[in-house]
Design an enzyme around this catalytic site. Structure first.
Site, short mmCIF file in Angstrom:
data_model
loop_
_atom_site.label_atom_id
_atom_site.label_comp_id
_atom_site.label_asym_id
_atom_site.label_seq_id
_atom_site.Cartn_x
_atom_site.Cartn_y
_atom_site.Cartn_z
N SER B 45 48.53 -81.19 46.65
CA SER B 45 47.88 -80.72 47.88
C SER B 45 48.65 -79.58 48.57
CB SER B 45 47.72 -81.88 48.87
OG SER B 45 46.82 -82.83 48.35
N CYS B 135 45.00 -89.18 52.57
CA CYS B 135 46.34 -89.64 52.18
C CYS B 135 46.79 -90.76 53.12
CB CYS B 135 47.34 -88.50 52.24
SG CYS B 135 49.01 -89.06 51.80
N LYS B 172 37.81 -85.82 49.15
CA LYS B 172 38.49 -86.99 48.57
C LYS B 172 38.46 -88.14 49.57
CE LYS B 172 42.46 -88.38 45.82
NZ LYS B 172 43.59 -87.89 45.03
N GLY B 251 41.21 -94.23 39.93
CA GLY B 251 41.80 -95.48 40.40
C GLY B 251 41.93 -96.49 39.29
N GLY B 252 43.15 -96.70 38.82
CA GLY B 252 43.40 -97.76 37.85
C GLY B 252 43.00 -97.46 36.42
#
Lengths: 281, 312
Positions: B45, B135, B172, B251-252
């Protein structure tokens, strides 16, 4: 890490250790007026050239080269150069610090070789560890250390006690041994006919660049140890990536063949700070 | 079989994208990730001005989870210009084709600054801009993330869209909300071109029990890792039904099967970050091959066929 069906079962996930463990300091020894060796009651199965992350709760966590690891105790030789090490230098035997690792690559050599290890400043610590292991593997070692003046020298006496290791000392001001830099001394020894299979060097990058130049001209195998700003130590934070390959030094180094280091446009020129900005050496 | 995906008119050679915050500190680092198989990359970022981030420890983890509070360190827009130029010079080939598109992530503390940062970054011509309003580890400094409030999320989206017209804008999202569909809809209504689902969870905390101290210097950090995937799959499933703009799922994800699962729930592209911790930077090439093998075995000729398949 996959099972036969391509699933990644929990038991197969064995990522690198990324959680600090608190360990006790069992001994603190002065190496010179600026450097102390901290002996810790743990082993990280460390190899010469690898590093650990040392955590002081509420202060910070920084990478340090492994000075020794015999499977029982871990030793770190640390110079007092900033606020973090100032805090560390107030610790006493019995106090605890956090350790995670080991991380990074070690030196590569063959049994029975004749090695030059060349350390500038604090680089002597991991090279002493290397010399101990190399001798066990049947190598003979020329142990070259250099410093500004005699008071900054480290590990001279310890290295002298090793069999099959010959110690050579250089000081810039001539207060001990050869007058000049450790690289001058290396050139001097090579000019006098010293034969060597491999050179390993740890120290300031400009010094290592000069050693690498010597090795290149004389066609001698050589490994260097790059120092870059690191946060994670296991290849994901991106702080220690180098131009132009983009590889992470914590995973592909710190120890690497000098030709790989030389292929990096930034070797001997610049590194990056904690926000990723270029800083010239 | 075809692994290529078109996302907002940008072509990715495979659906795998480097998630923001992992490795993307330099242009050459992004290049290295593409050389290891990524279909696209997200730069770490970008702030308008230098932002220091948190002291260490910033990243901890084990086989079950990963927790980070790096705190978005960045040298600011001038450095970003150099790094983006380095990457694009390498990535854009003589015939104009792109080895792997660049997603420029931007971050700011105020609504106006999001607009200003995105406008300046747009001049560097990344292929997509991702707006990081989610964030979870800079709350002490910036307050609750904009992504946790549908009014604020829409305000940032409108501001960025007002100032950037030629590059698709991806927002996001934070998973740490009770009304994810409502927030996503407000962002879509404000003009966003896509969603990244999601930033890290929590924040969470790990305490060292020897010293009774939180381990992360920031005390708390965003949670990621394989255990979170069912939560991500479910929320993407819900969002796919609710919005029309395309989703980058993250994610994951560690394997090709994970990627297929997120795509079936509704993701068009799939981001990987923590996977680099578990499987190394080579994970992108490995996962692309795992996807290919699965597709060949299951008669899938074009990977885009699986997007949203769980809804059929």
């Amino acid at each position: 890490m996959s099972c036969s069906k391509g699933h990644h079962c929990c038991q197969n996930l064995k990522p690198k250790n990324a959680m600090p463990e608190m360990v006790s300091i069992v001994d603190i020894k002065n190496e010179n007026p600026f450097v102390k060796t901290f002996t810790l009651d743990c082993s990280v199965d460390g190899q010469p050239g690898q590093f650990v992350m040392l955590w002081l709760p509420r202060v910070d966590e920084k990478p340090f080269s492994i000075a020794y690891d015999d499977g029982q105790n871990l030793e770190l030789s640390i110079a007092n150069v900033g606020t973090f090490t100032e805090q560390l230098f107030t610790k006493k035997p019995g106090d605890k610090v956090g350790i995670r690792g080991s991380y990074g690559k070690t030196f590569q050599y063959e049994d029975g070789e004749h090695l030059v290890v060349l350390g500038g400043g604090y680089g002597a610590a991991p090279l002493y560890f290397l010399a101990v292991e190399a001798v066990v593997r049947g190598c003979t070692v020329e142990f070259i250390i250099g410093a500004r003046s005699a008071e900054y020298l480290m590990f001279e006496e310890k290295a002298m006690q090793l069999k099959a290791v010959k110690v050579h000392v250089a000081t810039n001001d001539g207060s001990r041994g050869f007058t000049g830099t450790s690289v001058d001394l290396l050139n001097h020894l090579l000019n006098e006919g010293m034969k060597v299979d491999r050179i390993m060097t740890v120290g300031p990058e400009m010094m290592m660049k000069a050693v690498s130049d010597v090795a290149l001209v004389r066609d001698i195998a050589c490994q260097v140890s790059l120092e870059r700003y690191m946060k994670c130590g296991f290849g994901i934070c991106g702080q220690c990536v180098v131009d132009e390959s983009g590889m992470a030094v914590c995973m592909n180094g710190p120890v690497m063949d000098h030709k790989l280091a030389r292929a990096q446009a930034e070797f001997g020129k610049y590194h990056r700070d904690k926000v990723g900005r270029k800083k010239e050496w | 079989m075809n692994l290529a995906i078109i996302y907002n008119n940008v072509r990715f050679k495979n659906p795998l994208v480097l998630a923001s915050g992992i490795l993307g500190v330099t242009g050459n680092s992004l290049k290295h990730v593409v050389e290891n198989g990524a279909g696209g990359v997200t730069i770490k970022s970008i702030w308008l001005k230098e932002h220091i981030g948190h002291p260490n420890p910033t990243m901890i983890g084990n086989e079950h989870f990963f927790l980070n509070a790096v705190g978005l360190p960045d040298a600011g827009i001038e450095k970003a210009k150099e790094e983006i130029a380095t990457y694009l010079k390498w990535a854009i080939q003589e015939d104009g084709s792109v080895k792997a598109p660049l997603i420029a992530s931007v971050v700011a503390g105020k609504v106006d600054d999001f607009g200003e940062t995105a406008e300046q970054v747009a001049e560097l011509k990344p292929h997509l801009i991702e707006v990081n309003i989610s964030c979870p580890n800079v709350e002490d400094e910036l307050g609750k993330p904009f992504a946790c409030d549908f009014n604020q999320a829409a305000r940032v989206t409108r501001e960025v869209k007002k100032r950037v017209s030629k590059i698709p804008i991806i927002i996001k999202l934070s998973p740490n909300v009770s009304n994810i569909v409502e927030i996503a809809k407000s962002i879509e209504d404000a003009g966003a071109d896509g969603l990244t689902c999601f930033n890290t969870f929590g924040p969470g905390m790990c305490i060292d029990i020897e010293t009774a101290q939180p381990i992360l210097a920031n005390r708390v950090g965003g949670l990621s890792g394989p255990g979170l995937k069912p939560l991500v799959v479910k929320m993407i499933f819900d969002l796919y039904k609710a919005v029309k703009i395309p989703i980058i799922g993250t994610g994951g994800v560690l394997t090709g099967r994970d990627v297929i699962e997120l795509m079936m729930s509704g993701a068009t592209l799939v981001g990987m970050g923590t996977a680099v911790y578990y499987r190394g930077v080579e994970v992108f090439g490995k996962v692309a091959e795992e996807i290919r093998q699965w597709c060949e075995k299951n008669g899938v000729e074009d990977i885009s066929e699986v997007v949203g398949r769980a809804h059929q």
